[in-house]
Design a protein around this motif. Structure first.
Motif: not given
Length: 339
Positions: A25-28, A141, A20, A143, A23
């Protein structure tokens, strides 16, 4: 062997964070501010009572608050509205014990495996101004605008080890992801221990706040009774927490203050559902937690004289004002539309 497994566990935790951070894996992100209340430890550090305190304080200020939770060990799947602030809309089995307890305090709660999806559902149905992410320190997962890290003063993260050798879910150096610390159970330390603790926590260069513990009495879910009803009585204690021993010690200390002996102790696993509930004979009263008593049928409560300690956490008013200043940074003010 435990040391080796702990090293592997720590490596996994590090890699997960790194995915994370980089980047990969993307945070929503939700368009409503999210305040995370969490910890580094798998043991109880007071997340639920502090979440209740923070939610109520924000409600007092006029904010529409919603708590987002996973609903650990709930008997349901998907996204579920537990309570809208006025009504409880499902059972504790469907919600999970901690979300149900929070909702019973008049706080809107949504549970979901995806806290982002839970947030979208809440925005549609509750229209909150701000979210509190329950047990969110490891939920990357979604933000978070503010990360609050709770610390148990009787076993701080710098004195603990990674699972399974200790109780840490992440390496202790991951404290750096927190914006501020909230310290629980500080008053249970000796003066010398308090001095040592303050010296250590100040070295981390993070804002920190020390909670105050409060006991309002005992409850059978229908009424509230003073603690002195236990004076001179044969008493037992049971719980299903992450740290039962700590709760047992807490009740024993109450016994010294109010003049009752704890004759028996019964330890159940964390989040125990009490469908196969048995207590030994002997004690006139049994003491447990509010998290436990909400899962026990009323007939059993009356049959065993079960009472829960009404316990809460809070901050001194001046400390809360300082905490609020950190929470409502310019970034959050703009996001929440706060003047």
């Amino acid at each position: 062997m435990l040391y080796f497994i702990s090293k592997l566990y720590g490596l996994g935790a590090y890699l997960r964070r790194k995915l994370y951070d980089t980047g990969i894996k993307k945070q929503k992100k939700l368009n409503i501010p999210v305040i995370s209340v969490g910890n580094l430890s798998a043991g109880g550090t007071g997340k639920t009572p502090f979440t209740i305190f923070l939610a109520k304080k924000l409600q007092e200020k006029g904010y529409r608050v919603c708590v987002l939770s996973r609903g650990y060990r709930r008997k349901s799947r998907g996204t579920l509205l537990v309570g809208d602030g006025k009504n409880i809309l499902c059972s504790w089995e469907e919600a999970g014990d901690e979300p149900f307890l929070i909702a019973s305090e008049g706080i809107p709660v949504v549970v979901s495996e995806s806290r982002y999806e839970g947030g979208i559902r809440a925005i549609e149905s509750i229209k909150p101004d701000i979210f509190i992410l329950d047990d969110g320190f490891q939920h990357f997962q979604l933000y978070r605008d503010v990360n609050i890290l709770l610390i148990d003063a009787t076993k701080p993260f710098w004195k603990d080890s990674l699972l399974p050798a200790g109780l840490l879910r992440e390496p202790p150096e991951f404290y750096r992801y927190a914006d501020l610390f909230v310290v629980n159970r500080f008053s249970r330390l000796s003066q010398e221990e308090q001095k040592e603790f303050l010296s250590k926590i100040q070295s981390y260069k993070k804002p920190f706040f020390i909670t105050e513990e409060s006991i309002q009495g005992l409850t059978d879910r229908e009424s509230v009774y003073p603690l002195d009803i236990l004076t001179g009585k044969n008493t037992g204690v049971f719980s299903g927490l992450g740290n039962n021993t700590q709760f047992f010690q807490f009740v024993e200390n109450l016994g010294k203050k109010y003049g009752f002996d704890v004759a028996k102790k019964v330890s159940f696993p964390d989040h125990f559902d009490y469908r196969e509930f048995r207590l030994p004979e002997g004690p006139l009263y049994w003491i447990t937690t509010e998290k436990d008593i909400i899962k026990i049928p009323g007939s059993i409560i009356k049959g065993h004289n079960i009472l829960a300690v009404k316990y809460s956490l809070g901050l001194k008013e001046e400390d809360y004002r300082d905490l609020e200043k950190i929470i409502f940074s310019e970034k959050i003010k703009n996001k929440a539309g706060v003047d």
